[in-house]
Design a protein around this motif. Structure first.
Motif, short mmCIF file in Angstrom:
data_model
loop_
_atom_site.label_atom_id
_atom_site.label_comp_id
_atom_site.label_asym_id
_atom_site.label_seq_id
_atom_site.Cartn_x
_atom_site.Cartn_y
_atom_site.Cartn_z
N SER A 79 2.70 11.47 -8.43
CA SER A 79 2.18 10.23 -8.30
C SER A 79 3.22 9.59 -7.39
O SER A 79 4.26 9.57 -7.54
N VAL A 80 2.24 8.61 -6.53
CA VAL A 80 3.12 7.78 -5.59
C VAL A 80 2.69 6.48 -5.63
O VAL A 80 1.37 6.37 -5.29
N VAL A 81 3.34 5.55 -5.97
CA VAL A 81 2.93 4.10 -6.12
C VAL A 81 3.89 3.19 -5.33
O VAL A 81 5.04 3.63 -5.18
N GLN A 82 3.22 1.89 -5.02
CA GLN A 82 4.11 1.03 -4.11
C GLN A 82 5.01 0.36 -5.19
O GLN A 82 4.70 -0.25 -6.25
N SER A 83 6.33 0.29 -4.70
CA SER A 83 7.28 -0.71 -5.81
C SER A 83 6.78 -2.38 -5.41
O SER A 83 6.45 -2.47 -4.11
#
Length: 326
Positions: free
Chosen positions: A279-283
């Motif tokens: 999973s890749v999410v934005q900080s």
């Protein structure tokens, strides 16, 4: 009460014309405020007025004036090697509208002279070049202030690749003559784009990459390699020792497009409701900035000047609020 934050800046790379840094422990409003200030409110010098004495070139007066206005003008404070903060001209010059002079003076403007006559210069050129047009460049602008000069090139690499000695203004042929005076004034690009100190000022959200080790343990090596190859930014790699998926060395600086990775792992799931392998999410409180200068100021100085402008704006807002509550 909102949570008090203390923003931090971590420099990733810095050069005279480029800086990359991480802004953390803040939110999008602060990141966007800094970006907009760098673009629109950092004061610089630019040619704002041109007086022509003679122009027999192929370009009319307005066209040449427009080109002169787009030449980056660099201010270098006298003294130490490290400028204060280098190239920030607001302490040395006044905005033209705030100066008490009648027309212009050294406190609010810098005068440049340009006088190029093809026939006169042609006599000193090598014989094999005498039939070629003469290029008038920014090096022909002579300043009356030793601390102010045009920024002819962005860096040494650009200078080595250039065919001219500076920024081209116009070409002259036999019998043609260009003589003028140009006056540079301080301003901000909110008024006109010629005062903009940045060519590029962008930021993006810091990516948070999470690898589900348990779910990835169910994949074959071919499937893991397919996940590595799916993302065009190559944010994943296979550990040679363990064969596990791990973030790539520069993954956090490169993760900008992950839709292909998401599509690939969706196809690998046995059931749609299964957890993602990666999973890749934005900080929401960490941002990666990239700032490239036009040459009028060093990139590092643009950042320092933008923080000064932001501080002044916040101090003004605080004083107005205090006065309003009295």
């Amino acid at each position: 009460m909102p949570q008090q934050r203390f923003p931090k800046v971590e420099v990733l790379s810095v050069a005279p014309h480029f800086i990359s840094f991480i802004l953390s422990e803040t939110d999008t409003s602060m990141a966007n405020a800094i970006r907009r200030i760098m673009i629109a409110e950092v004061p610089t010098l630019a040619i704002d007025l041109v007086e022509y004495h003679e122009n027999s070139s192929v370009l009319n007066d307005e066209y040449i004036a427009h080109r002169l206005g787009l030449i980056p003008i660099r201010f270098t404070p006298e003294g130490s090697m490290r400028r204060v903060p280098g190239g920030d001209c607001h302490q040395a010059f006044l905005p033209h509208r705030e100066c008490v002079c009648y027309d212009r003076c050294p406190r609010c403007s810098v005068e440049f002279e340009l006088d190029v006559n093809f026939d006169r210069v042609n006599q000193t050129r090598p014989e094999q070049e005498r039939d070629l047009p003469l290029t008038v460049t920014s090096t022909d602008l002579k300043s009356n202030n030793p601390l102010v000069a045009p920024a002819h090139f962005l860096n040494e690499e650009e200078q080595d690749e250039s065919h001219d000695e500076g920024i081209s203004i116009v070409k002259l042929g036999p019998g043609q003559h260009l003589k003028l005076k140009a006056f540079a004034r301080m301003g901000i690009s909110k008024e006109h784009a010629k005062w903009c100190p940045v060519a590029v000022a962008t930021y993006r959200f810091w990516p948070i990459i999470t690898i589900n080790a348990e779910a990835c343990g169910m994949l074959t090596m071919e499937q893991k390699q397919e996940l590595v190859d799916a993302c065009p930014d190559r944010i994943l790699e296979l550990d040679e020792a363990t064969g596990n998926l791990v973030p790539a060395e520069n993954a956090y600086e490169m993760a900008t497009f992950t839709e292909d990775l998401k599509t690939t792992q969706e196809a690998m799931k046995k059931r749609p409701e299964d957890e993602d392998f990666v999973s890749v999410v934005q900080s929401t409180d960490r941002f990666v900035f990239s700032v490239e200068s036009t040459g009028a100021m060093d990139a590092e100085d643009i950042l320092l000047s933008s923080l000064r402008v932001l501080k002044d704006r916040l101090n003004y807002l605080a004083s107005e609020v205090e006065n309003g509550l009295k």
